[in-house]
Design a protein around this motif. Structure first.
Motif, PDB file in Angstrom:
ATOM      1  N   GLN A 107      -0.627   9.024   2.162  1.00 11.79           N
ATOM      2  CA  GLN A 107      -2.037   9.223   1.845  1.00 11.79           C
ATOM      3  C   GLN A 107      -2.413  10.691   2.036  1.00 11.79           C
ATOM      4  O   GLN A 107      -3.105  11.294   1.193  1.00 11.79           O
ATOM      5  CB  GLN A 107      -2.888   8.314   2.756  1.00 11.79           C
ATOM      6  CG  GLN A 107      -4.395   8.393   2.522  1.00 11.79           C
ATOM      7  CD  GLN A 107      -4.798   7.821   1.157  1.00 11.79           C
ATOM      8  OE1 GLN A 107      -4.470   6.683   0.850  1.00 11.79           O
ATOM      9  NE2 GLN A 107      -5.482   8.617   0.337  1.00 11.79           N
ATOM     10  N   GLN A 108      -1.923  11.283   3.136  1.00 10.80           N
ATOM     11  CA  GLN A 108      -2.222  12.694   3.422  1.00 10.80           C
ATOM     12  C   GLN A 108      -1.599  13.607   2.364  1.00 10.80           C
ATOM     13  O   GLN A 108      -2.231  14.560   1.897  1.00 10.80           O
ATOM     14  CB  GLN A 108      -1.709  13.067   4.825  1.00 10.80           C
ATOM     15  CG  GLN A 108      -2.605  12.510   5.934  1.00 10.80           C
ATOM     16  CD  GLN A 108      -1.973  12.593   7.310  1.00 10.80           C
ATOM     17  OE1 GLN A 108      -0.761  12.741   7.425  1.00 10.80           O
ATOM     18  NE2 GLN A 108      -2.785  12.475   8.346  1.00 10.80           N
TER      19      GLN A 108
ATOM     20  N   LYS B 195      -0.899  12.800  -0.720  1.00 14.72           N
ATOM     21  CA  LYS B 195      -1.649  12.588  -1.964  1.00 14.72           C
ATOM     22  C   LYS B 195      -2.970  13.383  -1.927  1.00 14.72           C
ATOM     23  O   LYS B 195      -3.312  14.087  -2.895  1.00 14.72           O
ATOM     24  CB  LYS B 195      -1.928  11.086  -2.122  1.00 14.72           C
ATOM     25  CG  LYS B 195      -2.634  10.709  -3.398  1.00 14.72           C
ATOM     26  CD  LYS B 195      -2.990   9.236  -3.382  1.00 14.72           C
ATOM     27  CE  LYS B 195      -4.204   8.978  -4.243  1.00 14.72           C
ATOM     28  NZ  LYS B 195      -4.718   7.619  -4.094  1.00 14.72           N
ATOM     29  N   ASP B 196      -3.687  13.307  -0.778  1.00 13.10           N
ATOM     30  CA  ASP B 196      -4.947  14.036  -0.632  1.00 13.10           C
ATOM     31  C   ASP B 196      -4.717  15.536  -0.763  1.00 13.10           C
ATOM     32  O   ASP B 196      -5.509  16.248  -1.406  1.00 13.10           O
ATOM     33  CB  ASP B 196      -5.576  13.739   0.731  1.00 13.10           C
ATOM     34  CG  ASP B 196      -6.041  12.294   0.852  1.00 13.10           C
ATOM     35  OD1 ASP B 196      -6.134  11.616  -0.204  1.00 13.10           O
ATOM     36  OD2 ASP B 196      -6.278  11.831   1.981  1.00 13.10           O
TER      37      ASP B 196
ATOM     38  N   ARG C 281       0.846  -1.206   0.000  1.00 12.39           N
ATOM     39  CA  ARG C 281       0.000   0.000   0.000  1.00 12.39           C
ATOM     40  C   ARG C 281       0.880   1.255   0.000  1.00 12.39           C
ATOM     41  O   ARG C 281       0.623   2.201  -0.756  1.00 12.39           O
ATOM     42  CB  ARG C 281      -0.914  -0.032   1.245  1.00 12.39           C
ATOM     43  CG  ARG C 281      -1.763   1.203   1.448  1.00 12.39           C
ATOM     44  CD  ARG C 281      -2.972   1.196   0.544  1.00 12.39           C
ATOM     45  NE  ARG C 281      -3.712   2.447   0.636  1.00 12.39           N
ATOM     46  CZ  ARG C 281      -4.071   3.174  -0.405  1.00 12.39           C
ATOM     47  NH1 ARG C 281      -3.797   2.767  -1.625  1.00 12.39           N
ATOM     48  NH2 ARG C 281      -4.744   4.278  -0.246  1.00 12.39           N
TER      49      ARG C 281
ATOM     50  N   LYS D 243       1.999   9.338  -5.837  1.00 10.02           N
ATOM     51  CA  LYS D 243       2.520  10.660  -5.482  1.00 10.02           C
ATOM     52  C   LYS D 243       3.570  11.101  -6.516  1.00 10.02           C
ATOM     53  O   LYS D 243       3.518  12.233  -7.012  1.00 10.02           O
ATOM     54  CB  LYS D 243       3.126  10.602  -4.071  1.00 10.02           C
ATOM     55  CG  LYS D 243       3.634  11.922  -3.540  1.00 10.02           C
ATOM     56  CD  LYS D 243       4.347  11.721  -2.207  1.00 10.02           C
ATOM     57  CE  LYS D 243       5.390  12.809  -2.015  1.00 10.02           C
ATOM     58  NZ  LYS D 243       6.252  12.539  -0.864  1.00 10.02           N
TER      59      LYS D 243
ATOM     60  N   LEU E 164       1.086   4.133  -2.959  1.00 12.47           N
ATOM     61  CA  LEU E 164       0.869   5.553  -2.674  1.00 12.47           C
ATOM     62  C   LEU E 164       2.074   6.380  -3.119  1.00 12.47           C
ATOM     63  O   LEU E 164       1.912   7.474  -3.668  1.00 12.47           O
ATOM     64  CB  LEU E 164       0.600   5.758  -1.179  1.00 12.47           C
ATOM     65  CG  LEU E 164      -0.783   5.327  -0.691  1.00 12.47           C
ATOM     66  CD1 LEU E 164      -0.802   5.222   0.836  1.00 12.47           C
ATOM     67  CD2 LEU E 164      -1.845   6.321  -1.145  1.00 12.47           C
TER      68      LEU E 164
END
Lengths: 128, 128
Positions: free
Chosen positions: B117-118, B120-121, A112, A120, A116
């Protein structure tokens, strides 16, 4: 007059000699690891391995490792009394299962994180 | 004329009775778990726990769990012969260490995945 040395005279019988009702002197091989005031630890190893086997197993390891050997035997005896079917082997099987589960989780989390990271990098290359 | 049943007459002595040089009949409690053609398994549990303790430990569990109990005892005896100081307790300590290391790695990988994840968001919100 008896010439027993003071140390031998005042030596408190260890838990093993106390249980086996035999004389405990300063040369007792079990005395350092099974003090008289903790009788349940020797009672456990005696029940699971038998006193003579415990003595043999302590004797066969080097003196500097005997305390660890005694502690490991106490640990294994407790595990067997707690779980008469699987004993410490049961703890091993359970821990092996936990290790497998954690490895699977780690693999999936790593995948995962890699995914990501790629997303990115891709976004950065598009918007740069 | 002797009336011994055919099964008792033809019963092969188990590894335990063979080693203890005693008669092995169909009622032998150890026979199902220590076949005569695998003598080293009984030799191991006999050396570590003693034959009478093995019999007691097998007897004290329900019949349906006896095979598992015998296997666990064989496993523990092998572990103790392989490592006379720590035995199966050593395997447990090692596995507990592995579990701790895997948990730490998983925590760190989870934190890394969350961070990515943060990021990317955040990028998506800027460029959308």
């Amino acid at each position: 007059m008896e010439t027993t040395p003071a140390r031998a005279r005042t030596h408190q019988p260890c838990a093993a000699c106390r249980m086996l009702r035999r004389r405990c002197d300063v040369n007792c091989i079990l005395a350092p690891y099974f003090p008289g005031d903790e009788p349940e630890e020797f009672a456990g190893v005696h029940k699971v391995f038998g006193a003579s086997n415990v003595i043999k197993m302590i004797q066969m390891v080097e003196e500097r490792s005997r305390e660890d050997a005694a502690k490991a035997l106490v640990y294994e005896a407790k595990a067997r009394m707690r779980d008469p079917v699987y004993g410490s082997a049961g703890t091993i099987f359970q821990l092996q299962k936990t290790v497998q589960q954690l490895k699977a989780q780690l693999e999936s989390t790593n995948a995962r994180a890699l995914e990501l990271q790629q997303q990115k990098d891709q976004m950065l290359s598009i918007f740069s």
